[in-house]
Structure formats: C-alpha cells, structure tokens
Design a protein around this motif. Sequence first.
Motif, PDB file in Angstrom:
ATOM      1  N   ILE A 130      82.903  16.992 -76.473  1.00  0.00           N
ATOM      2  CA  ILE A 130      82.740  15.791 -77.295  1.00  0.00           C
ATOM      3  C   ILE A 130      82.981  14.527 -76.473  1.00  0.00           C
ATOM      4  O   ILE A 130      82.250  13.530 -76.606  1.00  0.00           O
ATOM      5  N   ASP A 131      83.968  14.558 -75.600  1.00  0.00           N
ATOM      6  CA  ASP A 131      84.210  13.399 -74.726  1.00  0.00           C
ATOM      7  C   ASP A 131      82.990  13.114 -73.850  1.00  0.00           C
ATOM      8  O   ASP A 131      82.630  11.951 -73.621  1.00  0.00           O
ATOM      9  N   TYR A 132      82.337  14.166 -73.368  1.00  0.00           N
ATOM     10  CA  TYR A 132      81.113  13.992 -72.575  1.00  0.00           C
ATOM     11  C   TYR A 132      79.996  13.417 -73.438  1.00  0.00           C
ATOM     12  O   TYR A 132      79.295  12.477 -73.017  1.00  0.00           O
ATOM     13  N   LEU A 133      79.819  13.924 -74.643  1.00  0.00           N
ATOM     14  CA  LEU A 133      78.740  13.436 -75.514  1.00  0.00           C
ATOM     15  C   LEU A 133      78.940  11.972 -75.881  1.00  0.00           C
ATOM     16  O   LEU A 133      77.964  11.244 -76.101  1.00  0.00           O
ATOM     17  N   LYS A 134      80.173  11.526 -75.917  1.00  0.00           N
ATOM     18  CA  LYS A 134      80.456  10.130 -76.248  1.00  0.00           C
ATOM     19  C   LYS A 134      80.062   9.170 -75.126  1.00  0.00           C
ATOM     20  O   LYS A 134      80.032   7.955 -75.341  1.00  0.00           O
ATOM     21  N   THR A 135      79.740   9.713 -73.948  1.00  0.00           N
ATOM     22  CA  THR A 135      79.291   8.834 -72.864  1.00  0.00           C
ATOM     23  C   THR A 135      77.838   8.409 -73.053  1.00  0.00           C
ATOM     24  O   THR A 135      77.374   7.485 -72.370  1.00  0.00           O
ATOM     25  N   PHE A 136      77.112   9.058 -73.973  1.00  0.00           N
ATOM     26  CA  PHE A 136      75.731   8.678 -74.260  1.00  0.00           C
ATOM     27  C   PHE A 136      75.717   7.484 -75.206  1.00  0.00           C
ATOM     28  O   PHE A 136      76.551   7.387 -76.119  1.00  0.00           O
ATOM     29  N   PHE A 191      74.913   9.212 -79.601  1.00  0.00           N
ATOM     30  CA  PHE A 191      75.568  10.516 -79.602  1.00  0.00           C
ATOM     31  C   PHE A 191      74.527  11.600 -79.891  1.00  0.00           C
ATOM     32  O   PHE A 191      73.841  11.553 -80.912  1.00  0.00           O
ATOM     33  N   PRO A 192      74.351  12.600 -79.005  1.00  0.00           N
ATOM     34  CA  PRO A 192      73.348  13.638 -79.238  1.00  0.00           C
ATOM     35  C   PRO A 192      73.687  14.493 -80.467  1.00  0.00           C
ATOM     36  O   PRO A 192      74.836  14.570 -80.906  1.00  0.00           O
ATOM     37  N   ASN A 196      86.374  11.238 -84.235  1.00  0.00           N
ATOM     38  CA  ASN A 196      85.374  10.251 -84.679  1.00  0.00           C
ATOM     39  C   ASN A 196      83.946  10.668 -84.324  1.00  0.00           C
ATOM     40  O   ASN A 196      83.125   9.859 -83.872  1.00  0.00           O
ATOM     41  N   VAL A 197      83.661  11.943 -84.536  1.00  0.00           N
ATOM     42  CA  VAL A 197      82.311  12.443 -84.296  1.00  0.00           C
ATOM     43  C   VAL A 197      81.437  12.034 -85.484  1.00  0.00           C
ATOM     44  O   VAL A 197      81.809  12.260 -86.642  1.00  0.00           O
ATOM     45  N   PRO A 198      80.287  11.410 -85.226  1.00  0.00           N
ATOM     46  CA  PRO A 198      79.429  10.952 -86.340  1.00  0.00           C
ATOM     47  C   PRO A 198      78.916  12.137 -87.159  1.00  0.00           C
ATOM     48  O   PRO A 198      78.251  13.027 -86.630  1.00  0.00           O
ATOM     49  N   LYS A 199      79.217  12.125 -88.457  1.00  0.00           N
ATOM     50  CA  LYS A 199      78.875  13.257 -89.316  1.00  0.00           C
ATOM     51  C   LYS A 199      77.379  13.499 -89.381  1.00  0.00           C
ATOM     52  O   LYS A 199      76.928  14.645 -89.511  1.00  0.00           O
ATOM     53  N   GLU A 200      76.594  12.429 -89.285  1.00  0.00           N
ATOM     54  CA  GLU A 200      75.140  12.587 -89.392  1.00  0.00           C
ATOM     55  C   GLU A 200      74.544  13.282 -88.173  1.00  0.00           C
ATOM     56  O   GLU A 200      73.372  13.682 -88.191  1.00  0.00           O
ATOM     57  N   LYS A 201      75.341  13.458 -87.101  1.00  0.00           N
ATOM     58  CA  LYS A 201      74.843  14.120 -85.898  1.00  0.00           C
ATOM     59  C   LYS A 201      75.335  15.563 -85.776  1.00  0.00           C
ATOM     60  O   LYS A 201      75.050  16.238 -84.782  1.00  0.00           O
ATOM     61  N   VAL A 202      76.070  16.039 -86.765  1.00  0.00           N
ATOM     62  CA  VAL A 202      76.675  17.375 -86.689  1.00  0.00           C
ATOM     63  C   VAL A 202      76.085  18.290 -87.756  1.00  0.00           C
ATOM     64  O   VAL A 202      75.833  17.874 -88.885  1.00  0.00           O
TER      65      VAL A 202
END
Length: 292
Positions: free
Chosen positions: A134-140, A143-144, A181-187
């Motif tokens: 998740i920390d890596y995905l937050k660098t985009f 968010f993928p 704080n992962v965006p729910k619409e992306k999960v």
Amino acid sequence: MQKWIFSCFLLLSFGCNSNLEGIDKEQAKNILRIGHGGLGFASFLPWNPYPINSMTSLRLALEKHSADGLEVDVRMTKDKKFVLYHDMDLSSSTLLDSCVEIYNYEHLVQVKYALGFPFDLFQEEFILGLEDLIDYLKTFEDFPHLHIDLRVHSPCFNAESNYKWEMEIFQSLASFLKQKNVPKEKVIINTFARDMLSKAIKADDGFPLSLEVYEKPDEALDFAMKHRMSYLTIKPELLSKQFSQKARNEGVKIITFGGNSAKGNLHMIKVEADIIQSNNLEALNDYLMPLK
C-alpha cells in the motif's frame, strides 16, 4: 513492431492471435487490466521468474505493463497483520513448513521465496507485507485498483477455528485499510466465504465485495443480486458472453482471472468480462491497448 513480433513468437505455442472479430470493441476498451498477483505464477512461457505476489512482479505489472491495478492474495498472520501469499502451505514456495497463520508478521516478511531451478537464479524476493504494498501504491499520482483475494481458510486450523478466523479476518482487514486511508472506490475484496460476505455486507464497511465462484454461476448471480453486491469473480471456463451481459444488466460486474496464453486472454475478452486479472499482461495489452 519488432517487439510485437517477438512477443507473438514467444507465445506461438499458446496460439498468438490478434483477431478481435465479433468483439464489442466499445465494451472491450473499457475492460480493466489487472495484474494477477502481478505477473502471475512463475513460468517458462511467458517467461516470468518472479513469485506471484512478490514486489518485483507487482511493480513490473504497473510500471512495465501499465496495468490498471493489481490483484493480490492476502492472509492474516498470528499477530493479526497481513501478508501476501497465495497457497495454504508455506512449503509450496519457501523453505518454511506449515501455514502463514501460525507465524508472526515480522518473521514472515524476512522469508525468502524458493521456487527452485531455474527461477531462483533470477529472483531474490521475500514475502511482502500488505502495508508495504500500500505504501508503494501511494507513490502513484492516481492510486491503482487493488483487488484483495482474502484467503480465509488454513489447514493448520480445524473447521471451528477456521470459521472464527474468517469472521475476524474481514473486520481486521477493513480496519487496517481505513487506517491506511486506502480509497474505498479503488478496492475490491474477494472471497468464496459466503457467510463472511453476508456479515461484511451487514457491517457496511463501504469496501466493494466480490464472491469467488467455481461452480453454478447462475446461483452465484442470484446471491449477488440478493445481497446487492456489485461484483462476481468467476473462472473463465464458466463464463459466456450471454452470462456477462445478463449480470451487467442486473448491475453486477464480472471479474475473471488467468490467461497465461494469448488465446486464454482472448477468451476472457470474448466472454465480455468487465475486469480481467491476467497472468500475461503483455498478451492482454496486445489486444486491448490498440482499442483505448
């Protein structure tokens, strides 16, 4: 052009074919391209020496093959943290015995994958923590998409313990994703455990859910409609264009997975899945990217 010809040559024995005749191109161009555990399972054709769910495999899916997102297999550790690992037994891809669920997180993230010859000549990957991913995905900048295949059963537990574990694992995961704080619409959280899904729906944590289906897709669609779920994850062998269209008309999107070969990826396009978790993103891109 040379790269495309070379890719087709490598995939020749799997039936490389760029024929999109009869495909609804408007539907196809909107298909989400998801890396299945990154680049899929380690394989000779297509050549992939990296373990499924490993950091390099996941990174290449996004950075080299421009995937829209990733699917990962997630298990909960003894101390209620999350790591990425596909199989029930650690001995399948590491030198450890037993199950993820009996080890603590800090021990597991120091465990190196062992795939055997020749793959280990090309990879030095370790079991990855979900937090690190998740920390890596937050660098985009954007968010993928993140599909979490929640592995809820362990051979180290009896039936009663497994049931209690699956009831606890979703709540712990939802709490963790909110904390990060992962965006729910992306999960999308996927599982075959229907009792867990029913309870998760009642809890209304806001994360989209998908039922994984290995048989009786029509019955699964009834379940999804009854519980107002937006997704079903179905093996491609069970799918048809007519079923995918029927599900879409009912507000349920179809996710499918696999496709080591060009032919396998073409089949997943032809049955009109909305989301494809591919083991061969290069082959999938050969079909879909010209449409976008």
